[in-house]
Scaffold this motif. Sequence first.
Motif, PDB file in Angstrom:
ATOM      1  N   GLU A   4      43.306  40.440  39.610  1.00 21.86           N
ATOM      2  CA  GLU A   4      44.766  40.531  39.537  1.00 21.86           C
ATOM      3  C   GLU A   4      45.258  40.443  38.095  1.00 21.86           C
ATOM      4  N   GLN A  54      47.357  43.500  36.177  1.00 19.44           N
ATOM      5  CA  GLN A  54      48.721  43.253  35.723  1.00 19.44           C
ATOM      6  C   GLN A  54      48.946  43.610  34.255  1.00 19.44           C
ATOM      7  N   CYS A  69      39.169  46.098  46.678  1.00 16.04           N
ATOM      8  CA  CYS A  69      39.839  46.453  45.426  1.00 16.04           C
ATOM      9  C   CYS A  69      39.357  47.807  44.906  1.00 16.04           C
TER      10      CYS A  69
END
Length: 93
Positions: free
Chosen positions: A50, A54, A81
């Motif tokens: 994550e 980001q 993912c």
Amino acid sequence: MNYGRLRKTKQLSSKEIERQRAEVFAQMPLISILVPLYCTPSEYLKALIESVQQQTYANWELCLSDGSGLGKMDTSYIDECMKQDDRIKLVRS
């Protein structure tokens, strides 16, 4: 000052994040992030992936190398993912 308060003072606005994501540079090299894994707990994998996703610079690849041995680490989150983001790669050794 503790980390939580410091982080809040340095946090980018959503407008600034979008501006950075839209930025086009004369050269946009592929940045390869190489991460060795060994029986890594799922919560750490999730936080790692994550965090990379980001980033505002989009031309990256996350190369994960699992040296845990067959069946010793749950890679189901990584597998999901990889289906959603082709910049994430996994090698099992």
